[in-house]
Design an enzyme around this catalytic site. Structure first.
Site, PDB file in Angstrom:
ATOM      1  CD  GLU A 186      -4.154  38.203 -12.820  1.00 26.98           C
ATOM      2  OE1 GLU A 186      -4.731  37.216 -12.303  1.00 26.98           O
ATOM      3  OE2 GLU A 186      -3.421  38.982 -12.171  1.00 26.98           O
ATOM      4  NE  ARG A 203     -10.128  33.854  -9.692  1.00 28.77           N
ATOM      5  CZ  ARG A 203     -10.248  34.547  -8.571  1.00 28.77           C
ATOM      6  NH1 ARG A 203     -11.428  35.077  -8.250  1.00 28.77           N
ATOM      7  NH2 ARG A 203      -9.223  34.724  -7.778  1.00 28.77           N
ATOM      8  CE  LYS A 209      -2.952  36.581  -6.928  1.00 24.77           C
ATOM      9  NZ  LYS A 209      -3.828  36.082  -8.006  1.00 24.77           N
TER      10      LYS A 209
END
Length: 216
Positions: free
Chosen positions: A48, A52, A136
């Protein structure tokens, strides 16, 4: 349009091969390929790449071009424009820290699966109504971790989770032992300091250790 049930199967297949999902924050594009190679050498081939940092989308495109055998997803997707951008870059799955109506709709329309982030039963139920069955849980450990997941197993018997946030090598086995956990995510497999110092061998060792727990 790919039906949500098919996307659920895609996620199940994806994580059955790789139940440990490293969350990668890319600060330098030149680190992307050696980092991915180090993780793959340790047995982790599903990654993943988070948004960010400003290089997230470029990193996804680079991996899809240069390492087609890997499964590359996009994380920390916060809005529809980002969702569209990561799909254009070739992301094979999308992960969000929370769920909004906008993002859930993107997930319904996209050809690749969305793993929406939830923190409460109410958020889960909003997405469940649309057909989502894989989530998630974030930030997992702060929310109650293993205890919360056990509690969710009662009312939501056909739901499975990928907890992230506070998951580490120390508690990895406890999470993966839960029937409603399909995978776990975290940055401990590829810590920022090891990436910055290009200590690829140590990242391979961490990946191998995590994989041994995941396959136990």
């Amino acid at each position: 349009m790919t039906h949500l049930s098919e996307k659920t199967q895609m996620l199940d297949s994806l994580f059955s091969h790789s139940p440990v999902l490293p969350l990668l924050n890319i600060e330098r594009l030149e680190d992307v390929l050696p980092l991915a190679d180090a993780l793959a050498e340790g047995g982790i081939t599903t990654l993943e790449i988070t948004l960010r940092t400003a290089l997230g989308i470029d990193a996804i495109a680079l991996l899809r071009s240069q390492r087609p055998a890997l499964m590359v997803g996009a994380g920390t997707v916060l809005a529809a424009k980002q969702f569209e951008a990561v799909l254009a870059a070739g992301a094979q799955f999308v992960v969000t820290p929370g769920c909004t109506d906008e993002l859930l709709q993107c997930g319904l329309e996209a050809a690749v699966p969305l793993l929406p982030g939830i923190a409460t039963a109410s958020e889960l139920m909003s997405a469940y109504r649309l057909g989502y069955r894989r989530f998630k849980l974030f930030p997992a450990q702060i929310l109650g971790g293993v205890g919360l997941l056990r509690a969710f197993a009662g009312p939501f018997r056909d739901v499975r989770f990928c907890p992230t946030g506070g998951v580490s090598q120390a508690n990895l086995a406890e999470y993966l032992a839960l029937p409603n956990v399909m995978a776990v995510g975290g940055s401990w497999v590829a810590p920022a300091e090891l990436i910055a110092q290009q200590r690829w061998g140590e990242i391979t060792a961490l990946a191998r250790a995590a994989g041994q727990v995941g396959s136990a």
